[in-house]
Design a protein around this motif. Structure first.
Motif, PDB file in Angstrom:
ATOM      1  N   MET A   1     -16.779  42.357  33.561  1.00 53.81           N
ATOM      2  CA  MET A   1     -16.043  41.421  32.729  1.00 53.81           C
ATOM      3  C   MET A   1     -15.733  40.174  33.554  1.00 53.81           C
ATOM      4  SD  MET A   1     -12.333  42.032  31.061  1.00 53.81           S
ATOM      5  CE  MET A   1     -12.077  41.381  29.471  1.00 53.81           C
ATOM      6  N   LYS A   2     -16.084  39.033  33.022  1.00 52.85           N
ATOM      7  CA  LYS A   2     -15.801  37.781  33.715  1.00 52.85           C
ATOM      8  C   LYS A   2     -14.452  37.242  33.269  1.00 52.85           C
ATOM      9  CE  LYS A   2     -20.406  36.274  34.702  1.00 52.85           C
ATOM     10  NZ  LYS A   2     -21.287  35.129  34.815  1.00 52.85           N
ATOM     11  N   HIS A   3     -13.751  36.678  34.231  1.00 57.77           N
ATOM     12  CA  HIS A   3     -12.458  36.091  33.916  1.00 57.77           C
ATOM     13  C   HIS A   3     -12.615  34.592  33.723  1.00 57.77           C
ATOM     14  CE1 HIS A   3     -10.339  39.784  34.837  1.00 57.77           C
ATOM     15  NE2 HIS A   3     -11.127  39.915  35.890  1.00 57.77           N
ATOM     16  N   ALA A   4     -11.862  34.064  32.796  1.00 68.93           N
ATOM     17  CA  ALA A   4     -11.895  32.626  32.562  1.00 68.93           C
ATOM     18  C   ALA A   4     -11.253  31.906  33.738  1.00 68.93           C
ATOM     19  CB  ALA A   4     -11.152  32.298  31.274  1.00 68.93           C
ATOM     20  N   LEU A   5     -11.800  30.762  34.090  1.00 68.70           N
ATOM     21  CA  LEU A   5     -11.232  29.976  35.178  1.00 68.70           C
ATOM     22  C   LEU A   5      -9.937  29.320  34.714  1.00 68.70           C
ATOM     23  CD1 LEU A   5     -14.438  28.252  36.554  1.00 68.70           C
ATOM     24  CD2 LEU A   5     -13.221  30.208  37.506  1.00 68.70           C
ATOM     25  N   ASN A   6      -8.947  29.348  35.563  1.00 68.04           N
ATOM     26  CA  ASN A   6      -7.663  28.738  35.260  1.00 68.04           C
ATOM     27  C   ASN A   6      -7.649  27.326  35.856  1.00 68.04           C
ATOM     28  OD1 ASN A   6      -5.013  27.975  35.053  1.00 68.04           O
ATOM     29  ND2 ASN A   6      -4.176  29.922  35.749  1.00 68.04           N
ATOM     30  N   PRO A   7      -7.669  26.289  35.017  1.00 69.12           N
ATOM     31  CA  PRO A   7      -7.722  24.924  35.532  1.00 69.12           C
ATOM     32  C   PRO A   7      -6.561  24.594  36.468  1.00 69.12           C
ATOM     33  CG  PRO A   7      -8.129  24.933  33.182  1.00 69.12           C
ATOM     34  CD  PRO A   7      -7.704  26.324  33.559  1.00 69.12           C
ATOM     35  N   SER A   8      -5.373  25.118  36.189  1.00 67.96           N
ATOM     36  CA  SER A   8      -4.231  24.852  37.060  1.00 67.96           C
ATOM     37  C   SER A   8      -4.459  25.444  38.442  1.00 67.96           C
ATOM     38  CB  SER A   8      -2.947  25.423  36.465  1.00 67.96           C
ATOM     39  OG  SER A   8      -2.605  24.738  35.289  1.00 67.96           O
ATOM     40  N   LYS A   9      -5.041  26.630  38.476  1.00 68.67           N
ATOM     41  CA  LYS A   9      -5.300  27.284  39.762  1.00 68.67           C
ATOM     42  C   LYS A   9      -6.348  26.506  40.557  1.00 68.67           C
ATOM     43  CE  LYS A   9      -6.228  31.827  41.670  1.00 68.67           C
ATOM     44  NZ  LYS A   9      -6.469  33.233  41.378  1.00 68.67           N
ATOM     45  N   ILE A  10      -7.365  26.016  39.875  1.00 74.73           N
ATOM     46  CA  ILE A  10      -8.416  25.242  40.533  1.00 74.73           C
ATOM     47  C   ILE A  10      -7.852  23.931  41.064  1.00 74.73           C
ATOM     48  CG2 ILE A  10     -10.573  23.988  40.150  1.00 74.73           C
ATOM     49  CD1 ILE A  10     -11.259  26.195  38.093  1.00 74.73           C
ATOM     50  N   ARG A  11      -7.057  23.248  40.252  1.00 74.73           N
ATOM     51  CA  ARG A  11      -6.481  21.972  40.687  1.00 74.73           C
ATOM     52  C   ARG A  11      -5.494  22.178  41.827  1.00 74.73           C
ATOM     53  NH1 ARG A  11      -3.838  18.699  36.434  1.00 74.73           N
ATOM     54  NH2 ARG A  11      -3.798  17.159  38.076  1.00 74.73           N
ATOM     55  N   ALA A  12      -4.719  23.278  41.786  1.00 79.33           N
ATOM     56  CA  ALA A  12      -3.780  23.560  42.877  1.00 79.33           C
ATOM     57  C   ALA A  12      -4.539  23.792  44.176  1.00 79.33           C
ATOM     58  CB  ALA A  12      -2.916  24.767  42.522  1.00 79.33           C
ATOM     59  N   ALA A  13      -5.641  24.531  44.102  1.00 80.04           N
ATOM     60  CA  ALA A  13      -6.459  24.767  45.297  1.00 80.04           C
ATOM     61  C   ALA A  13      -7.057  23.463  45.812  1.00 80.04           C
ATOM     62  CB  ALA A  13      -7.559  25.776  44.980  1.00 80.04           C
ATOM     63  N   ALA A  14      -7.465  22.597  44.904  1.00 81.80           N
ATOM     64  CA  ALA A  14      -8.022  21.304  45.303  1.00 81.80           C
ATOM     65  C   ALA A  14      -6.965  20.456  46.007  1.00 81.80           C
ATOM     66  CB  ALA A  14      -8.574  20.566  44.091  1.00 81.80           C
ATOM     67  N   HIS A  15      -5.743  20.459  45.499  1.00 79.12           N
ATOM     68  CA  HIS A  15      -4.676  19.686  46.127  1.00 79.12           C
ATOM     69  C   HIS A  15      -4.303  20.268  47.492  1.00 79.12           C
ATOM     70  CE1 HIS A  15      -3.736  16.498  43.349  1.00 79.12           C
ATOM     71  NE2 HIS A  15      -3.884  17.351  42.342  1.00 79.12           N
ATOM     72  N   ARG A  16      -4.354  21.593  47.637  1.00 82.54           N
ATOM     73  CA  ARG A  16      -4.104  22.187  48.956  1.00 82.54           C
ATOM     74  C   ARG A  16      -5.185  21.754  49.943  1.00 82.54           C
ATOM     75  NH1 ARG A  16      -2.129  26.416  45.827  1.00 82.54           N
ATOM     76  NH2 ARG A  16      -4.139  27.480  45.740  1.00 82.54           N
ATOM     77  N   ALA A  17      -6.429  21.701  49.486  1.00 78.84           N
ATOM     78  CA  ALA A  17      -7.527  21.253  50.355  1.00 78.84           C
ATOM     79  C   ALA A  17      -7.348  19.783  50.731  1.00 78.84           C
ATOM     80  CB  ALA A  17      -8.861  21.471  49.654  1.00 78.84           C
ATOM     81  N   MET A  18      -6.936  18.956  49.766  1.00 76.16           N
ATOM     82  CA  MET A  18      -6.712  17.545  50.066  1.00 76.16           C
ATOM     83  C   MET A  18      -5.542  17.369  51.020  1.00 76.16           C
ATOM     84  SD  MET A  18      -7.448  15.480  46.527  1.00 76.16           S
ATOM     85  CE  MET A  18      -6.932  16.691  45.316  1.00 76.16           C
ATOM     86  N   ALA A  19      -4.533  18.229  50.909  1.00 77.46           N
ATOM     87  CA  ALA A  19      -3.388  18.158  51.822  1.00 77.46           C
ATOM     88  C   ALA A  19      -3.829  18.450  53.248  1.00 77.46           C
ATOM     89  CB  ALA A  19      -2.307  19.141  51.389  1.00 77.46           C
ATOM     90  N   LEU A  20      -4.661  19.466  53.428  1.00 80.27           N
ATOM     91  CA  LEU A  20      -5.159  19.776  54.769  1.00 80.27           C
ATOM     92  C   LEU A  20      -6.064  18.672  55.295  1.00 80.27           C
ATOM     93  CD1 LEU A  20      -5.840  23.597  54.478  1.00 80.27           C
ATOM     94  CD2 LEU A  20      -3.967  22.435  55.654  1.00 80.27           C
ATOM     95  N   ALA A  21      -6.871  18.092  54.419  1.00 81.98           N
ATOM     96  CA  ALA A  21      -7.737  16.989  54.829  1.00 81.98           C
ATOM     97  C   ALA A  21      -6.901  15.780  55.248  1.00 81.98           C
ATOM     98  CB  ALA A  21      -8.683  16.606  53.697  1.00 81.98           C
TER      99      ALA A  21
END
Length: 53
Positions: A1-21
Motif C-alpha cells: 500500500m502506498k501512502h500519499a505524500l504530505n505536502p507539509s512534511k515535504i515543505r518542512a523537510a525542504a526548509h530544514r535543508a535550506m536552514a542547514l545550507a
C-alpha cells in the motif's frame, strides 16, 4: 500500500535543508544565522500545522 505524500512534511523537510545550507553559505555570521532561523521557524510551523515530524 502506498501512502500519499504530505505536502507539509515535504515543505518542512525542504526548509530544514535550506536552514542547514544557510549555515554553510559564504555570508556573514549574522546573515547565516538569520536565514537559518527563518527557515527553521517555517519548518516548525509546517510541522505543527501539518503534523509532519
Amino acid at each position: 500500500m502506498k501512502h500519499a505524500l504530505n505536502p507539509s512534511k515535504i515543505r518542512a523537510a525542504a526548509h530544514r535543508a535550506m536552514a542547514l545550507a544557510a549555515l554553510h553559505a559564504n555570508s556573514s555570521l549574522s546573515t547565516r544565522i538569520a536565514r537559518y532561523n527563518l527557515h527553521m521557524a517555517k519548518a516548525r510551523s509546517l510541522a505543527t500545522k501539518g503534523g509532519a515530524l
